[in-house]
Enzyme design. Structure first.
Site, PDB file in Angstrom:
ATOM      1  N   ARG A  83       0.840  -1.204   0.000  1.00  0.00           N
ATOM      2  CA  ARG A  83       0.000   0.000   0.000  1.00  0.00           C
ATOM      3  C   ARG A  83       0.868   1.244   0.000  1.00  0.00           C
ATOM      4  O   ARG A  83       1.784   1.374   0.797  1.00  0.00           O
ATOM      5  CB  ARG A  83      -0.907   0.012   1.239  1.00  0.00           C
ATOM      6  N   ASP A  96      -6.299  -1.894   2.765  1.00  0.00           N
ATOM      7  CA  ASP A  96      -6.741  -0.739   3.537  1.00  0.00           C
ATOM      8  C   ASP A  96      -7.121  -1.256   4.920  1.00  0.00           C
ATOM      9  O   ASP A  96      -8.020  -2.092   5.042  1.00  0.00           O
ATOM     10  CB  ASP A  96      -7.946  -0.089   2.847  1.00  0.00           C
ATOM     11  N   ASP A  98      -8.311   0.252   8.481  1.00  0.00           N
ATOM     12  CA  ASP A  98      -8.765   1.456   9.178  1.00  0.00           C
ATOM     13  C   ASP A  98      -9.075   1.134  10.627  1.00  0.00           C
ATOM     14  O   ASP A  98      -9.805   0.172  10.914  1.00  0.00           O
ATOM     15  CB  ASP A  98     -10.036   2.009   8.522  1.00  0.00           C
TER      16      ASP A  98
END
Length: 152
Positions: A83, A96, A98
């Site tokens: 990433r 991703d 979070d």
């Protein structure tokens, strides 16, 4: 130990493999124990323009780390899986992670807002959280289940 919830997402490469390996990598980190992982679901990108579909889910973890330290570990795992974060850009991504919730804490620091600022608006986040714990409370917003019922 603090119970935290991490949003999982990927829309490039072997999405499922990447997400499963990333969860394993998180569990290998000192101070992090993966407690549960939701079903992974394919979702359309939201507010990011033309992109491939995402595979999304969530993980419940118990952690001895402070929220900022946990965020640093999440970012390091993302980077390990290729990433590249570009501020202000919402490009397709290999991974991703979070930080959605950190116990019952509300945190506003540079680079860290908990609960995640758009958690309450996103079905692709609320559904996996509801699967893990429907009565989970999002500080300042109510239960995941009630938030989910209000999202179209």
């Amino acid at each position: 130990m603090t119970r935290a919830y991490v949003g999982l997402g990927a829309n490039l490469g072997d999405r499922e493999r990447t997400l499963r390996e990333a969860v394993d990598a998180l569990g290998d980190e000192e101070g992090i124990e993966v407690v549960a992982v939701s079903t992974l679901r394919e979702t359309d990108p939201v507010g990011v323009g033309e992109q491939p579909p995402f595979l999304n889910g969530a993980a419940a973890i118990d952690t001895a780390l402070e929220a900022g330290e946990l965020l640093d570990r999440l970012l390091a795992v993302e980077q390990h899986f290729g990433r590249v974060r570009v501020p202000g850009e919402h490009a397709p991504r290999t991974l991703d992670l979070d930080l959605l919730l950190y116990g019952d804490k509300r945190i506003e620091e540079p680079g860290l807002t908990v609960p995640h600022p758009r958690l309450h608006e996103r079905r692709f986040v609320l559904e996996p959280l509801a699967e893990l714990d429907p009565g989970l409370i999002v500080p300042g917003r109510g239960t995941v289940e009630s938030l989910l019922s209000g999202v179209h």
